[in-house]
Enzyme design. Sequence first.
Site, PDB file in Angstrom:
ATOM      1  N   VAL A  10       0.937  -1.184  -0.284  1.00 64.68           N
ATOM      2  CA  VAL A  10      -0.255   0.073   0.014  1.00 64.68           C
ATOM      3  C   VAL A  10       0.995   1.264  -0.089  1.00 64.68           C
ATOM      4  CG1 VAL A  10      -2.036   1.867   1.370  1.00 64.68           C
ATOM      5  CG2 VAL A  10      -1.761  -1.312   0.823  1.00 64.68           C
ATOM      6  N   ASP A  65      -9.202  11.449   0.785  1.00 63.17           N
ATOM      7  CA  ASP A  65      -8.625  12.736   0.834  1.00 63.17           C
ATOM      8  C   ASP A  65      -8.264  12.139   2.519  1.00 63.17           C
ATOM      9  OD1 ASP A  65      -7.380  14.858   2.880  1.00 63.17           O
ATOM     10  OD2 ASP A  65      -9.384  15.449   1.605  1.00 63.17           O
ATOM     11  N   ASN A  92       4.076   7.324   3.070  1.00 60.78           N
ATOM     12  CA  ASN A  92       4.372   8.533   2.415  1.00 60.78           C
ATOM     13  C   ASN A  92       4.072   9.865   1.950  1.00 60.78           C
ATOM     14  OD1 ASN A  92       6.244   9.769  -0.143  1.00 60.78           O
ATOM     15  ND2 ASN A  92       4.744   9.540  -1.165  1.00 60.78           N
ATOM     16  N   TYR A 158       6.223  22.188  10.445  1.00 59.79           N
ATOM     17  CA  TYR A 158       6.802  20.939   9.165  1.00 59.79           C
ATOM     18  C   TYR A 158       7.894  20.130   9.670  1.00 59.79           C
ATOM     19  CZ  TYR A 158       8.870  18.045   5.528  1.00 59.79           C
ATOM     20  OH  TYR A 158       8.650  16.963   4.495  1.00 59.79           O
ATOM     21  N   LYS A 162       7.680  16.193  10.954  1.00 62.93           N
ATOM     22  CA  LYS A 162       8.614  15.007  10.783  1.00 62.93           C
ATOM     23  C   LYS A 162      10.166  13.935  12.066  1.00 62.93           C
ATOM     24  CE  LYS A 162       7.585  14.963   6.835  1.00 62.93           C
ATOM     25  NZ  LYS A 162       6.994  13.881   5.566  1.00 62.93           N
TER      26      LYS A 162
HETATM   27  N1  LIG Z   1      11.214  16.390  -2.338  1.00 59.04           N
HETATM   28  C1  LIG Z   1      11.546  16.709  -0.922  1.00 59.04           C
HETATM   29  O1  LIG Z   1      12.497  17.840  -1.111  1.00 59.04           O
HETATM   30  C2  LIG Z   1      11.243  16.259  -0.071  1.00 59.04           C
HETATM   31  C3  LIG Z   1      11.829  16.210   1.484  1.00 59.04           C
HETATM   32  C4  LIG Z   1      12.055  15.703   2.419  1.00 59.04           C
HETATM   33  C5  LIG Z   1      10.760  14.518   2.785  1.00 59.04           C
HETATM   34  N2  LIG Z   1       9.389  14.929   1.575  1.00 59.04           N
HETATM   35  C6  LIG Z   1       8.744  14.328   2.676  1.00 59.04           C
HETATM   36  O2  LIG Z   1       8.483  13.709   0.991  1.00 59.04           O
HETATM   37  C7  LIG Z   1       6.941  12.737   1.340  1.00 59.04           C
HETATM   38  C8  LIG Z   1       6.584  12.802  -0.179  1.00 59.04           C
HETATM   39  O3  LIG Z   1       6.302  13.369  -0.966  1.00 59.04           O
HETATM   40  P1  LIG Z   1       6.723  13.909  -2.502  1.00 59.04           P
HETATM   41  O4  LIG Z   1       8.204  14.910  -2.568  1.00 59.04           O
HETATM   42  O5  LIG Z   1       7.139  13.636  -3.264  1.00 59.04           O
HETATM   43  O6  LIG Z   1       5.964  15.510  -2.408  1.00 59.04           O
HETATM   44  P2  LIG Z   1       5.045  15.662  -4.088  1.00 59.04           P
HETATM   45  O7  LIG Z   1       5.684  14.982  -5.306  1.00 59.04           O
HETATM   46  O8  LIG Z   1       4.582  16.381  -3.335  1.00 59.04           O
HETATM   47  O9  LIG Z   1       3.557  13.822  -3.171  1.00 59.04           O
HETATM   48  C9  LIG Z   1       2.989  14.383  -2.315  1.00 59.04           C
HETATM   49  C10 LIG Z   1       2.032  13.293  -2.475  1.00 59.04           C
HETATM   50  O10 LIG Z   1       1.524  13.543  -1.378  1.00 59.04           O
HETATM   51  C11 LIG Z   1      -0.053  13.408  -1.863  1.00 59.04           C
HETATM   52  N3  LIG Z   1      -1.221  14.497  -0.398  1.00 59.04           N
HETATM   53  C12 LIG Z   1      -0.950  15.011  -0.188  1.00 59.04           C
HETATM   54  N4  LIG Z   1      -1.712  15.384   0.852  1.00 59.04           N
HETATM   55  C13 LIG Z   1      -2.236  14.283   0.663  1.00 59.04           C
HETATM   56  C14 LIG Z   1      -4.235  13.867   1.103  1.00 59.04           C
HETATM   57  N5  LIG Z   1      -4.751  15.109   2.114  1.00 59.04           N
HETATM   58  N6  LIG Z   1      -4.644  12.711   1.078  1.00 59.04           N
HETATM   59  C15 LIG Z   1      -3.782  11.960   0.133  1.00 59.04           C
HETATM   60  N7  LIG Z   1      -2.706  12.601  -0.265  1.00 59.04           N
HETATM   61  C16 LIG Z   1      -1.972  13.284  -0.393  1.00 59.04           C
HETATM   62  C17 LIG Z   1      -0.228  13.821  -2.493  1.00 59.04           C
HETATM   63  O11 LIG Z   1      -1.622  13.267  -3.896  1.00 59.04           O
HETATM   64  P3  LIG Z   1      -2.349  14.180  -3.984  1.00 59.04           P
HETATM   65  O12 LIG Z   1      -2.490  15.435  -4.097  1.00 59.04           O
HETATM   66  O13 LIG Z   1      -3.156  13.579  -5.245  1.00 59.04           O
HETATM   67  O14 LIG Z   1      -3.254  14.097  -2.843  1.00 59.04           O
HETATM   68  C18 LIG Z   1       1.044  13.616  -3.241  1.00 59.04           C
HETATM   69  O15 LIG Z   1       1.042  12.437  -3.898  1.00 59.04           O
HETATM   70  C19 LIG Z   1       6.033  13.606   2.387  1.00 59.04           C
HETATM   71  O16 LIG Z   1       6.094  13.093   3.186  1.00 59.04           O
HETATM   72  C20 LIG Z   1       7.463  14.785   1.981  1.00 59.04           C
HETATM   73  O17 LIG Z   1       7.293  15.130   3.476  1.00 59.04           O
HETATM   74  C21 LIG Z   1      10.171  15.605   0.731  1.00 59.04           C
END
Ligand SMILES: NC(=O)c1ccc[n+]([C@@H]2O[C@H](COP(=O)([O-])OP(=O)(O)OC[C@H]3O[C@@H](n4cnc5c(N)ncnc54)[C@H](OP(=O)(O)O)[C@@H]3O)[C@@H](O)[C@H]2O)c1
Length: 275
Positions: A10, A65, A92, A158, A162
């Site tokens: 999942v 959501d 994630n 934020y 984390k």
């Molecule tokens: N990219 C970075 O620099 C970075 C660094 C450290 C940690 N992270 C962590 O990595 C994880 C993934 O982030 P990412 O970088 O891949 O960002 P992203 O490209 O913005 O993807 C975020 C995902 O979370 C989903 N999401 C957001 N709100 C949601 C909700 N209410 N219900 C269900 N799904 C939801 C979004 O889908 P929908 O909008 O379609 O719902 C999207 O699929 C996060 O936990 C983030 O904090 C990212």
Amino acid sequence: MAVDTRRWAVITGASAGLGADFARQLAAQGWHLVLVARRLDRLQALADEIRNAHRDIEIEVIALDLAQPDAPTTLLDRATTRNRQVHALINNAGFGTYGPFEELPWSRQQDMLLLNIVRLTELCWQFARHMREHGQPAHILNVGSMAAFQPTPFFAAYGATKAYVRNFSESLAWELRDSAIRVSCLSPGATRTEFSDVAGIDIPALSDRTQMESPDVVRRGIAGMLAGKPQIVPGFVNHLNAWLARLLPRGVLAWGAVVAMGGRAAMRKRGGGTP
Ligand SMILES: NC(=O)c1ccc[n+]([C@@H]2O[C@H](COP(=O)([O-])OP(=O)(O)OC[C@H]3O[C@@H](n4cnc5c(N)ncnc54)[C@H](OP(=O)(O)O)[C@@H]3O)[C@@H](O)[C@H]2O)c1
């Protein structure tokens, strides 16, 4: 109905970024997938792409959501339908809110706290119980962040979510160490996804150059998860930052976080000088 003993994963937040790459890479390793996010069109497009590449992989997409209170129960019910056994939960989905704390809309920050902390924790609870019940080797991978290692001004709430994910995952890994469930926390640093656009961060050039690519972060995440590592820090720069975080005073780390994330503009706006 006979038990479906195939390996199911999942993945929350699978419509973009790291989540989509988890889906692609786990499918390539023969995992069947339950993909969750709010944007159904994105999930369907990803599912079609993966089915074209791996015809034997079964995929279910669920538009949900996760900020909603009943989302974890709904997800468990739908993921385990037809006697499926879930062998991996990739927690994630998450987002950040960047800017002066009191100027950011409260509703947005509340949704972030609910998604990054409360729902993530309840999903662990729901799926750990399911995994204990089926008794097969299973994994929970919580996606944290390098923001967990230091204070993160302008990313205050934020970063704190984390830090929670990191500590909670480590404790849970310990609690479940004698079970068949392995718990891991992946702590990415800046990674090229939609994350910075959603958070409203204008990443400075230097930090932009050190960003990792999402497939690389995910490859390391999956390897660490399958090896049962409690903490996974991907890449050299993040390892260096984790090491510095143990050595440097917290105030210095806070300044470093402001500079790295381009928070000087926010400081000028507040009239607080610049680092
Ligand atoms: N990219 C970075 O620099 C970075 C660094 C450290 C940690 N992270 C962590 O990595 C994880 C993934 O982030 P990412 O970088 O891949 O960002 P992203 O490209 O913005 O993807 C975020 C995902 O979370 C989903 N999401 C957001 N709100 C949601 C909700 N209410 N219900 C269900 N799904 C939801 C979004 O889908 P929908 O909008 O379609 O719902 C999207 O699929 C996060 O936990 C983030 O904090 C990212």
